[in-house]
Design a protein around this motif. Sequence first.
Motif, PDB file in Angstrom:
ATOM      1  N   ALA A 163       0.836  -1.209   0.000  1.00 22.10           N
ATOM      2  CA  ALA A 163       0.000   0.000   0.000  1.00 22.10           C
ATOM      3  C   ALA A 163       0.866   1.252   0.000  1.00 22.10           C
ATOM      4  N   LEU A 164       1.929   1.253   0.793  1.00 19.72           N
ATOM      5  CA  LEU A 164       2.832   2.405   0.830  1.00 19.72           C
ATOM      6  C   LEU A 164       3.562   2.589  -0.501  1.00 19.72           C
ATOM      7  N   GLN A 165       3.894   1.494  -1.164  1.00 20.02           N
ATOM      8  CA  GLN A 165       4.532   1.587  -2.481  1.00 20.02           C
ATOM      9  C   GLN A 165       3.573   2.203  -3.495  1.00 20.02           C
ATOM     10  N   ALA A 166       2.316   1.817  -3.446  1.00 20.03           N
ATOM     11  CA  ALA A 166       1.322   2.385  -4.363  1.00 20.03           C
ATOM     12  C   ALA A 166       1.175   3.881  -4.115  1.00 20.03           C
ATOM     13  N   GLU A 167       1.142   4.276  -2.853  1.00 17.59           N
ATOM     14  CA  GLU A 167       1.054   5.691  -2.504  1.00 17.59           C
ATOM     15  C   GLU A 167       2.276   6.448  -3.027  1.00 17.59           C
ATOM     16  N   TRP A 168       3.455   5.928  -2.761  1.00 15.19           N
ATOM     17  CA  TRP A 168       4.692   6.591  -3.182  1.00 15.19           C
ATOM     18  C   TRP A 168       4.712   6.773  -4.701  1.00 15.19           C
ATOM     19  N   HIS A 169       4.379   5.709  -5.413  1.00 12.26           N
ATOM     20  CA  HIS A 169       4.388   5.772  -6.876  1.00 12.26           C
ATOM     21  C   HIS A 169       3.429   6.841  -7.387  1.00 12.26           C
ATOM     22  N   PHE A 170       2.225   6.885  -6.830  1.00  8.67           N
ATOM     23  CA  PHE A 170       1.229   7.869  -7.261  1.00  8.67           C
ATOM     24  C   PHE A 170       1.724   9.289  -6.998  1.00  8.67           C
ATOM     25  N   LYS A 171       2.249   9.524  -5.820  1.00 13.67           N
ATOM     26  CA  LYS A 171       2.687  10.867  -5.444  1.00 13.67           C
ATOM     27  C   LYS A 171       3.867  11.364  -6.266  1.00 13.67           C
ATOM     28  N   HIS A 172       4.667  10.465  -6.791  1.00 15.99           N
ATOM     29  CA  HIS A 172       5.884  10.852  -7.501  1.00 15.99           C
ATOM     30  C   HIS A 172       5.745  10.778  -9.015  1.00 15.99           C
ATOM     31  N   GLN A 173       4.591  11.091  -9.508  1.00 12.94           N
ATOM     32  CA  GLN A 173       4.397  11.171 -10.954  1.00 12.94           C
ATOM     33  C   GLN A 173       3.679  12.469 -11.297  1.00 12.94           C
ATOM     34  N   PRO A 174       3.833  12.926 -12.537  1.00 12.62           N
ATOM     35  CA  PRO A 174       3.163  14.172 -12.933  1.00 12.62           C
ATOM     36  C   PRO A 174       1.641  14.022 -12.923  1.00 12.62           C
ATOM     37  N   ARG A 175       0.958  15.139 -12.832  1.00 13.58           N
ATOM     38  CA  ARG A 175      -0.505  15.150 -12.774  1.00 13.58           C
ATOM     39  C   ARG A 175      -1.141  14.386 -13.934  1.00 13.58           C
ATOM     40  N   GLU A 176      -0.630  14.583 -15.143  1.00 14.37           N
ATOM     41  CA  GLU A 176      -1.265  13.896 -16.277  1.00 14.37           C
ATOM     42  C   GLU A 176      -1.144  12.381 -16.138  1.00 14.37           C
ATOM     43  N   ASP A 177      -0.074  11.884 -15.553  1.00 21.32           N
ATOM     44  CA  ASP A 177       0.048  10.448 -15.314  1.00 21.32           C
ATOM     45  C   ASP A 177      -0.909   9.989 -14.207  1.00 21.32           C
ATOM     46  N   LYS A 178      -1.120  10.842 -13.218  1.00 19.80           N
ATOM     47  CA  LYS A 178      -2.093  10.519 -12.167  1.00 19.80           C
ATOM     48  C   LYS A 178      -3.491  10.417 -12.770  1.00 19.80           C
ATOM     49  N   LEU A 179      -3.824  11.356 -13.658  1.00 24.78           N
ATOM     50  CA  LEU A 179      -5.135  11.323 -14.317  1.00 24.78           C
ATOM     51  C   LEU A 179      -5.277  10.078 -15.187  1.00 24.78           C
ATOM     52  N   SER A 180      -4.203   9.697 -15.881  1.00 22.20           N
ATOM     53  CA  SER A 180      -4.226   8.478 -16.699  1.00 22.20           C
ATOM     54  C   SER A 180      -4.437   7.250 -15.823  1.00 22.20           C
ATOM     55  N   PHE A 181      -3.752   7.194 -14.685  1.00 21.22           N
ATOM     56  CA  PHE A 181      -3.928   6.088 -13.740  1.00 21.22           C
ATOM     57  C   PHE A 181      -5.395   5.974 -13.328  1.00 21.22           C
ATOM     58  N   LEU A 182      -5.986   7.107 -12.976  1.00 18.56           N
ATOM     59  CA  LEU A 182      -7.387   7.105 -12.554  1.00 18.56           C
ATOM     60  C   LEU A 182      -8.302   6.663 -13.685  1.00 18.56           C
ATOM     61  N   GLN A 183      -8.062   7.149 -14.896  1.00 19.92           N
ATOM     62  CA  GLN A 183      -8.880   6.742 -16.046  1.00 19.92           C
ATOM     63  C   GLN A 183      -8.768   5.244 -16.289  1.00 19.92           C
ATOM     64  N   GLU A 184      -7.568   4.704 -16.143  1.00 18.95           N
ATOM     65  CA  GLU A 184      -7.363   3.254 -16.318  1.00 18.95           C
ATOM     66  C   GLU A 184      -8.144   2.449 -15.283  1.00 18.95           C
ATOM     67  N   HIS A 185      -8.468   3.074 -14.173  1.00 15.39           N
ATOM     68  CA  HIS A 185      -9.239   2.418 -13.117  1.00 15.39           C
ATOM     69  C   HIS A 185     -10.705   2.859 -13.110  1.00 15.39           C
ATOM     70  N   GLY A 186     -11.144   3.417 -14.243  1.00 15.21           N
ATOM     71  CA  GLY A 186     -12.557   3.753 -14.410  1.00 15.21           C
ATOM     72  C   GLY A 186     -13.011   5.051 -13.766  1.00 15.21           C
ATOM     73  N   ILE A 187     -12.075   5.884 -13.359  1.00 17.42           N
ATOM     74  CA  ILE A 187     -12.424   7.146 -12.720  1.00 17.42           C
ATOM     75  C   ILE A 187     -12.348   8.259 -13.756  1.00 17.42           C
ATOM     76  N   ARG A 188     -13.477   8.899 -14.013  1.00 19.08           N
ATOM     77  CA  ARG A 188     -13.543  10.030 -14.941  1.00 19.08           C
ATOM     78  C   ARG A 188     -13.831  11.277 -14.139  1.00 19.08           C
ATOM     79  N   LEU A 189     -12.933  12.213 -14.207  1.00 21.61           N
ATOM     80  CA  LEU A 189     -13.099  13.435 -13.425  1.00 21.61           C
ATOM     81  C   LEU A 189     -13.657  14.562 -14.271  1.00 21.61           C
ATOM     82  N   ARG A 190     -14.603  15.275 -13.688  1.00 16.35           N
ATOM     83  CA  ARG A 190     -15.106  16.521 -14.287  1.00 16.35           C
ATOM     84  C   ARG A 190     -14.565  17.635 -13.424  1.00 16.35           C
ATOM     85  N   MET A 191     -13.646  18.369 -13.969  1.00 20.83           N
ATOM     86  CA  MET A 191     -13.048  19.464 -13.191  1.00 20.83           C
ATOM     87  C   MET A 191     -13.987  20.653 -13.205  1.00 20.83           C
ATOM     88  N   HIS A 192     -14.148  21.289 -12.057  1.00 26.91           N
ATOM     89  CA  HIS A 192     -15.017  22.460 -11.947  1.00 26.91           C
ATOM     90  C   HIS A 192     -14.187  23.715 -11.829  1.00 26.91           C
TER      91      HIS A 192
END
Length: 94
Positions: free
Chosen positions: A65-94
Amino acid sequence: MATIKRYYFYVLLCADNTLYGGFSTDVVKRVATHNAGKGAKYTKPRTRRPVKLIFHETFDNKRAALQAEWHFKHQPREDKLSFLQEHGIRLRMH
């Protein structure tokens, strides 16, 4: 019968549209702590709250779990958004 301890990596969408990745053994309680302004330094400013839980993943061991957290925190925002999209999360930014 022994209870298996669970560990979680989670992602929050902050009120300022930033993303925060964290680790916990109790995601619901941890999100409430963040929203109370008592969580991580990152989520303390009022401009970042309220936060919304948008993703969590369960692990059987703390290290994973800590490795997953570390990996997420140490990547650019666009990669974080791609990770979320790959897991079915679609964000609508307001």
